[in-house]
Structures are given as structure tokens and as C-alpha cells.
Scaffold this motif. Structure first.
Motif, PDB file in Angstrom:
ATOM      1  N   ALA A 231       0.793  -0.525   0.369  1.00  0.00           N
ATOM      2  CA  ALA A 231       0.212  -0.062   0.005  1.00  0.00           C
ATOM      3  C   ALA A 231       1.066   1.469  -0.335  1.00  0.00           C
ATOM      4  CB  ALA A 231      -0.906   0.290   1.267  1.00  0.00           C
ATOM      5  N   ALA A 232       1.640   1.587   0.818  1.00  0.00           N
ATOM      6  CA  ALA A 232       2.778   2.293   0.691  1.00  0.00           C
ATOM      7  C   ALA A 232       3.298   2.539  -0.423  1.00  0.00           C
ATOM      8  CB  ALA A 232       3.936   1.758   1.750  1.00  0.00           C
ATOM      9  N   ILE A 233       3.708   1.902  -0.991  1.00  0.00           N
ATOM     10  CA  ILE A 233       4.252   1.702  -3.174  1.00  0.00           C
ATOM     11  C   ILE A 233       3.549   2.703  -3.501  1.00  0.00           C
ATOM     12  CG2 ILE A 233       5.199   1.279  -4.967  1.00  0.00           C
ATOM     13  CD1 ILE A 233       6.442  -1.235  -2.732  1.00  0.00           C
ATOM     14  N   PHE A 234       2.109   2.275  -3.125  1.00  0.00           N
ATOM     15  CA  PHE A 234       1.241   2.504  -4.906  1.00  0.00           C
ATOM     16  C   PHE A 234       0.591   4.054  -3.575  1.00  0.00           C
ATOM     17  CE2 PHE A 234      -0.397  -1.881  -4.850  1.00  0.00           C
ATOM     18  CZ  PHE A 234       0.372  -2.592  -5.886  1.00  0.00           C
ATOM     19  N   GLU A 235       0.208   4.351  -2.552  1.00  0.00           N
ATOM     20  CA  GLU A 235       0.017   6.029  -2.473  1.00  0.00           C
ATOM     21  C   GLU A 235       1.487   6.591  -2.547  1.00  0.00           C
ATOM     22  OE1 GLU A 235      -0.696   5.220   2.060  1.00  0.00           O
ATOM     23  OE2 GLU A 235      -1.832   4.138   2.501  1.00  0.00           O
ATOM     24  N   GLY A 236       2.643   6.077  -1.705  1.00  0.00           N
ATOM     25  CA  GLY A 236       3.860   6.947  -2.275  1.00  0.00           C
ATOM     26  C   GLY A 236       3.987   7.531  -3.862  1.00  0.00           C
ATOM     27  N   MET A 237       3.375   6.641  -5.241  1.00  0.00           N
ATOM     28  CA  MET A 237       3.557   7.015  -6.401  1.00  0.00           C
ATOM     29  C   MET A 237       2.291   7.890  -6.492  1.00  0.00           C
ATOM     30  SD  MET A 237       4.630   3.796  -8.174  1.00  0.00           S
ATOM     31  CE  MET A 237       4.986   4.309 -10.168  1.00  0.00           C
ATOM     32  N   THR A 238       1.696   7.293  -5.864  1.00  0.00           N
ATOM     33  CA  THR A 238      -0.038   8.394  -6.659  1.00  0.00           C
ATOM     34  C   THR A 238       0.277   9.569  -5.968  1.00  0.00           C
ATOM     35  OG1 THR A 238      -1.368   6.808  -6.722  1.00  0.00           O
ATOM     36  CG2 THR A 238      -2.741   8.483  -6.004  1.00  0.00           C
ATOM     37  N   TRP A 239       1.145   9.783  -4.610  1.00  0.00           N
ATOM     38  CA  TRP A 239       1.162  11.201  -3.703  1.00  0.00           C
ATOM     39  C   TRP A 239       2.020  11.546  -4.897  1.00  0.00           C
ATOM     40  CZ3 TRP A 239       5.424  13.512  -1.909  1.00  0.00           C
ATOM     41  CH2 TRP A 239       5.848  14.917  -1.116  1.00  0.00           C
ATOM     42  N   LEU A 240       3.242  11.039  -5.557  1.00  0.00           N
ATOM     43  CA  LEU A 240       4.211  12.001  -6.390  1.00  0.00           C
ATOM     44  C   LEU A 240       3.516  12.045  -7.914  1.00  0.00           C
ATOM     45  CD1 LEU A 240       7.161   9.488  -5.689  1.00  0.00           C
ATOM     46  CD2 LEU A 240       6.479  12.009  -5.021  1.00  0.00           C
ATOM     47  N   GLY A 241       2.656  11.585  -8.409  1.00  0.00           N
ATOM     48  CA  GLY A 241       1.652  12.005  -9.284  1.00  0.00           C
ATOM     49  C   GLY A 241       2.198  11.134 -10.428  1.00  0.00           C
ATOM     50  N   LEU A 242       2.933  10.101  -9.919  1.00  0.00           N
ATOM     51  CA  LEU A 242       3.862   8.871 -10.834  1.00  0.00           C
ATOM     52  C   LEU A 242       2.348   8.264 -11.548  1.00  0.00           C
ATOM     53  CD1 LEU A 242       6.660   8.557  -9.190  1.00  0.00           C
ATOM     54  CD2 LEU A 242       6.457  10.505 -11.366  1.00  0.00           C
ATOM     55  N   ASP A 243       1.901   8.571 -12.396  1.00  0.00           N
ATOM     56  CA  ASP A 243       0.146   7.370 -12.240  1.00  0.00           C
ATOM     57  C   ASP A 243       0.667   6.402 -13.723  1.00  0.00           C
ATOM     58  OD1 ASP A 243      -2.367   6.988 -13.167  1.00  0.00           O
ATOM     59  OD2 ASP A 243      -2.489   8.589 -14.043  1.00  0.00           O
ATOM     60  N   TRP A 244       0.894   5.347 -13.165  1.00  0.00           N
ATOM     61  CA  TRP A 244       0.755   3.921 -14.310  1.00  0.00           C
ATOM     62  C   TRP A 244      -0.008   4.420 -15.512  1.00  0.00           C
ATOM     63  CZ3 TRP A 244       0.518   4.333  -8.714  1.00  0.00           C
ATOM     64  CH2 TRP A 244      -0.882   3.091  -8.810  1.00  0.00           C
ATOM     65  N   ASP A 245      -0.279   3.066 -16.840  1.00  0.00           N
ATOM     66  CA  ASP A 245      -1.374   2.731 -17.668  1.00  0.00           C
ATOM     67  C   ASP A 245      -1.798   1.269 -16.908  1.00  0.00           C
ATOM     68  OD1 ASP A 245      -0.738   5.555 -19.241  1.00  0.00           O
ATOM     69  OD2 ASP A 245       1.701   5.014 -18.648  1.00  0.00           O
ATOM     70  N   GLU A 246      -0.374   0.618 -16.937  1.00  0.00           N
ATOM     71  CA  GLU A 246      -0.649  -0.413 -16.871  1.00  0.00           C
ATOM     72  C   GLU A 246      -0.156  -1.096 -15.559  1.00  0.00           C
ATOM     73  OE1 GLU A 246       0.211  -3.286 -20.073  1.00  0.00           O
ATOM     74  OE2 GLU A 246      -0.256  -2.096 -21.171  1.00  0.00           O
ATOM     75  N   GLY A 247      -0.638  -1.644 -14.575  1.00  0.00           N
ATOM     76  CA  GLY A 247      -0.856  -2.369 -13.238  1.00  0.00           C
ATOM     77  C   GLY A 247      -1.740  -3.056 -11.955  1.00  0.00           C
ATOM     78  N   GLU A 248      -1.430  -1.576 -11.683  1.00  0.00           N
ATOM     79  CA  GLU A 248      -2.503  -2.668 -10.131  1.00  0.00           C
ATOM     80  C   GLU A 248      -3.340  -1.242 -10.352  1.00  0.00           C
ATOM     81  OE1 GLU A 248      -3.455  -3.145  -5.710  1.00  0.00           O
ATOM     82  OE2 GLU A 248      -2.243  -4.087  -7.352  1.00  0.00           O
ATOM     83  N   GLY A 249      -4.493  -1.863 -10.252  1.00  0.00           N
ATOM     84  CA  GLY A 249      -6.296  -0.505 -10.278  1.00  0.00           C
ATOM     85  C   GLY A 249      -6.219   0.147 -11.860  1.00  0.00           C
ATOM     86  N   LYS A 250      -4.901  -0.350 -13.028  1.00  0.00           N
ATOM     87  CA  LYS A 250      -5.353  -0.236 -13.980  1.00  0.00           C
ATOM     88  C   LYS A 250      -5.386  -1.436 -14.996  1.00  0.00           C
ATOM     89  CE  LYS A 250      -4.723   3.951 -13.309  1.00  0.00           C
ATOM     90  NZ  LYS A 250      -3.554   4.621 -13.944  1.00  0.00           N
ATOM     91  N   GLY A 251      -5.082  -2.547 -15.029  1.00  0.00           N
ATOM     92  CA  GLY A 251      -5.317  -3.838 -15.863  1.00  0.00           C
ATOM     93  C   GLY A 251      -4.195  -3.373 -16.115  1.00  0.00           C
TER      94      GLY A 251
END
Length: 443
Positions: A55-75
Motif C-alpha cells: 500500500a505504501a508503494i502505491f500511495e507514494g507513487m500516487t502522491w508524487l503524481g506518477l500515474d502508471w498506465d498498466e498494473g495495479e488498479g489499471k489492468g
């Protein structure tokens, strides 16, 4: 080429600033080239994986604004994106190696048979690197499948990059010597390898290698300390990348536009906490007044300076605006504005001692309180004029009264513009505070 990069964290701890930089560089490169960022999770270490770390990894990336295109929550078309769910794919590619006689059993484990030749690679940051695999004593065949049937990092890493069609692997320099092993695997599979770029290590301010326990290492700590994400992204980007100019303050869009792997430095990056705080100040000053007040509000609430019902909200927003260019961190806002929101204030001992050195201070302040009281209307301009006239009438220079007035009103020697303080406090509070200090000095 459709650029595809990836960030592949292991959920065994919080998001480290080094990992965040790897994620950022992959993100910037993908966005610069209109490509795709894949977030896959290397979660095969069951003994050390935790849900909290994940959870900390996903929260950290989300806070930084590093929006990934594929993977967790995106498919995405190349899932699953957790290594723990990809065993069938690893088995398939293991059989490819076995059919080509590139693996053999050794005490229950399976080793990959290296080709005994020099492996030359062109790294997009480090340049040409050659590792000679001719001497088996220096480069023994590597285990890719353990005796318990589990696969090692090198094998699954390559299979995942291959299956997910990764075009560019941007990762830490500590993986540089692994790359020839990976290139041999790609060659054995009969598929082209991605391009590699190994980014420099991050060192502490004292020159030692930064570890997960060092100050500034945990991305999750930054918002708690009063940093905003735009500043931290800006700071992390400059850890190893250079804009090739004297500019240092960048938005995410500007970083995307300017970023290139050619501009990534070869030398290790040096962490600088002062630089990070300075950049935070620059980004805070760019915020609109309401946005700044909103960002600082949790800290002000936690300090007990505001009630959740919104009482004195308008005064808070104006007070926050008055100190916006004075603070480096949002966590500094409560202390900077407390004297504006509280009725009772304490005077800083050093500031009081400086005022007490002025023999005229008590007399001047008492006269100023009367002058404030006598003003026909209250405004910052009228109040500041009263300070000048009071000083002049008592044979002093305005500057001799300005400092004691600031200390009387705020309890401090620094802070917002004196005019802002007078306007925000209003007549009654200003008169009361000036009289209080005058009496204190006279006694």
C-alpha cells in the motif's frame, strides 16, 4: 517505436527515494515519448512481503503524481502484474530453455548455460560495457530455478520484460553488472532485448551510500513534514539528471518536456535536504493563496489553531497568505501565524532582550498605543504612518519603533510585513498588545 517502460518494486518496505527516482525517470521518459509506464510488483518473496509495504508503494507513487498506465488498479493486456501470479509464464519460458539445451540440473536446482564469449552492451547512461564470460571460474553458470521449484530474480525479470514488451529498462546502477546475464537470456530466448539505462547511486550528504534508514529516504515521510509533491518530484528529478542550464525549479510538465537519458549524469547524486526544503519554498510561493491555505490547513488544525467548524476561516486564509513567502515547509505555517489567530501570545526571549536594550522602547510603545487608539479609521497605511509620527514626536527615528512594534504585535523578531500584521490584527488587538509590552518594559 512504442516506448514501454516499467517500475517493478518489491513490497518488502516503504517507497524509498531511490525507488521513487527510478519510477520518476521511467515515468518522464514514457510521457516524453508518448509511451506507457507499467507498474508490476515483484512479490515472490513471501516471507518479507507485507500488505502495508504494498500500500505504501502505491500511495507514494500516487502522491508524487506518477500515474502508471498498466498494473495495479489499471489492468492491461500483459497481466497479471504481480509476479506471484505469473508462474505459468515462467514455466513456459523455462521449457523453451530446456528444449534448447541451455539449462541443466545441479543438485536439484537448474542452471542456465552461459555462452562463453565477451558480452558487449551499450548502456544509454553508462556507455559501452563489456563483460567477458570466457572464463567459467569468474562467471559460473547461474541458477535460474531453485531446488524448491521457485525462479530467481534474473530469470523472472527477463521473462516479465519480454512478455510485457518493455522497450527501455531504466534502473539503478547497482543492476549494471546483472545486465549481461539478462542479455544472454534474451539471446537464448531468441528475442531482442530492451535498451538499458542505469542511473547513478544516491549518496547521503556525507558521501556515504543512502540506505532505507537514512533521513529523507522514505517518500511517505515528506507529506508529514510539510513538503508538497511538486517540490519533491522536482528535487528527486535533479538527483542525477541535469537540465543543462541554471534553472532548478520545474513543474511536472516542464520535467517531461526537458527530460532525456542523455542528460542523466554518470556520477553519483548527492542528497541535499536544504536544497529540497528550498525547492519546496519555491513551489509553495507558486500556489494561489487559497490553495496554499488549503494545503497548510491540516497542520494548522493539528496545532489547535482552527476549529473544524470553520470559525475564523477568512482570517486564517488571509493570515496564511501573509506568510506564504516566509515558510519553507507547510509544517512551519502554524508557528508562523499562531500570533494572528490566538488572543494571548508569548514574546520570544531573544526578541524581548533586543527590545529592552532600547531605553526609549517603553515610552515609545505607550505613546504608539495612544496614537493607534486615536486614529479616525484603521488601516495598515494609517497605522504605519502613526508609527512614523509617534517616533518623530518623541525624538526617535521610525526604525527605532518599528522593531519594538513588531515584537509587541507578534512576539517575534521576524515574520510577515508589518502592514499585513496590523491589518490582520485590527485596532483593538494591536492597541492591547502594544500596551502590554510597554507596561512589561516599564516595570
Amino acid at each position: 517505436m512504442n516506448v514501454r517502460t516499467r517500475f517493478a518494486p518489491s513490497p518488502t518496505g516503504y517507497l524509498h527515494v531511490g525507488g521513487a527516482r527510478t519510477a520518476l525517470f521511467n515515468y518522464l521518459f514514457a510521457r516524453k515519448h508518448g509511451g506507457c509506464l507499467v507498474l508490476r510488483v515483484e512479490d515472490t518473496d513471501e516471507a518479507r512481503n507485507t500488505d502495508e509495504a504494498r500500500a505504501a508503494i502505491f500511495e507514494g507513487m500516487t502522491w508524487l503524481g506518477l500515474d502508471w498506465d498498466e498494473g495495479e488498479g489499471k489492468g492491461g493486456d500483459f497481466g497479471p502484474y504481480n509476479q506471484s501470479e505469473r508462474s505459468a509464464l515462467y514455466d513456459k519460458w523455462f521449457e523453451v530453455l530446456r528444449s534448447k539445451d541451455r539449462v541443466y540440473e545441479d543438485d536439484g536446482a537448474w542452471r542456465f548455460r552461459f555462452e562463453r564469449k565477451p558480452i558487449k552492451m551499450h548502456d544509454l547512461v553508462c556507455g559501452e560495457v563489456t563483460i567477458d564470460y570466457t572464463d567459467e571460474s569468474n562467471t559460473p553458470d547461474m541458477v535460474i530455478r531453485r531446488s524448491d521449484g521457485s525462479y530467481v530474480f534474473h530469470f523472472v525479470n527477463v521473462v516479465d520484460d519480454l512478455e510485457m514488451k518493455i522497450t527501455h529498462v531504466i534502473r539503478g546502477e547497482d543492476h549494471l553488472m546483472n545486465t549481461p546475464k539478462h542479455l544472454q537470456l534474451f539471446e537464448a530466448f531468441g528475442v531482442p532485448a530492451p535498451q538499458y539505462a542505469h542511473i547513478p547511486l544516491i549518496l547521503n550528504e556525507n558521501g556515504s551510500k543512502m540506505s532505507k534508514r537514512d533521513a529523507g529516504a522514505a517518500v511517505g515521510d515528506y507529506p508529514k513534514q510539510g513538503f508538497i509533491s511538486a517540490a519533491v518530484v522536482n528535487f528527486i528529478a535533479l538527483l542525477g539528471w541535469s537540465p543543462k542550464s541554471d534553472e532548478e525549479v520545474f513543474s511536472m510538465d516542464e520535467l517531461i518536456e526537458r527530460f532525456s537519458l542523455e542528460a542523466v549524469n554518470r556520477a553519483p547524486a548527492r542528497f541535499d535536504s536544504e536544497k529540497c526544503a528550498w525547492l519546496n519554498q519555491q513551489h509553495l510561493m507558486k500556489l494561489g493563496a487559497n490553495d496554499f491555505a488549503y494545503a497548510a490547513r491540516p497542520f494548522v488544525l493539528a496545532a489547535g489553531l482552527l476549529s473544524p467548524d470553520g470559525e475564523r476561516e477568512a482570517l486564517y486564509i488571509r493570515s496564511a497568505e501573509a506568510v506564504q513567502d516566509k515558510v519553507r515547509l507547510l509544517s512551519e505555517v502554524p508557528d508562523a501565524i499562531s500570533f494572528l489567530l490566538q488572543e494571548d501570545i508569548s514574546i520570544d526571549a531573544d526578541s524581548l532582550a533586543k527590545v529592552a536594550k532600547n531605553d526609549q522602547a517603553a515610552t515609545l510603545l505607550a505613546a504608539l498605543a495612544d496614537a493607534f487608539d486615536d486614529l479616525a479609521e484603521w488601516s495598515a497605511e494609517q497605522a504605519k504612518n502613526a508609527i512614523g509620527k509617534t517616533a518623530e514626536a518623541n525624538g526617535a527615528k521610525p526604525g527605532q519603533l518599528m522593531f519594538p512594534t513588531r515584537v509587541a504585535l507578534s512576539g517575534k523578531s521576524g515574520g510577515p510585513d508589518l502592514g499585513d500584521i496590523l491589518a490582520l490584527l485590527g485596532r483593538d488587538r494591536s492597541v492591547a498588545r502594544v500596551r502590554t509590552l510597554a507596561a512589561k518594559l516599564a516595570s
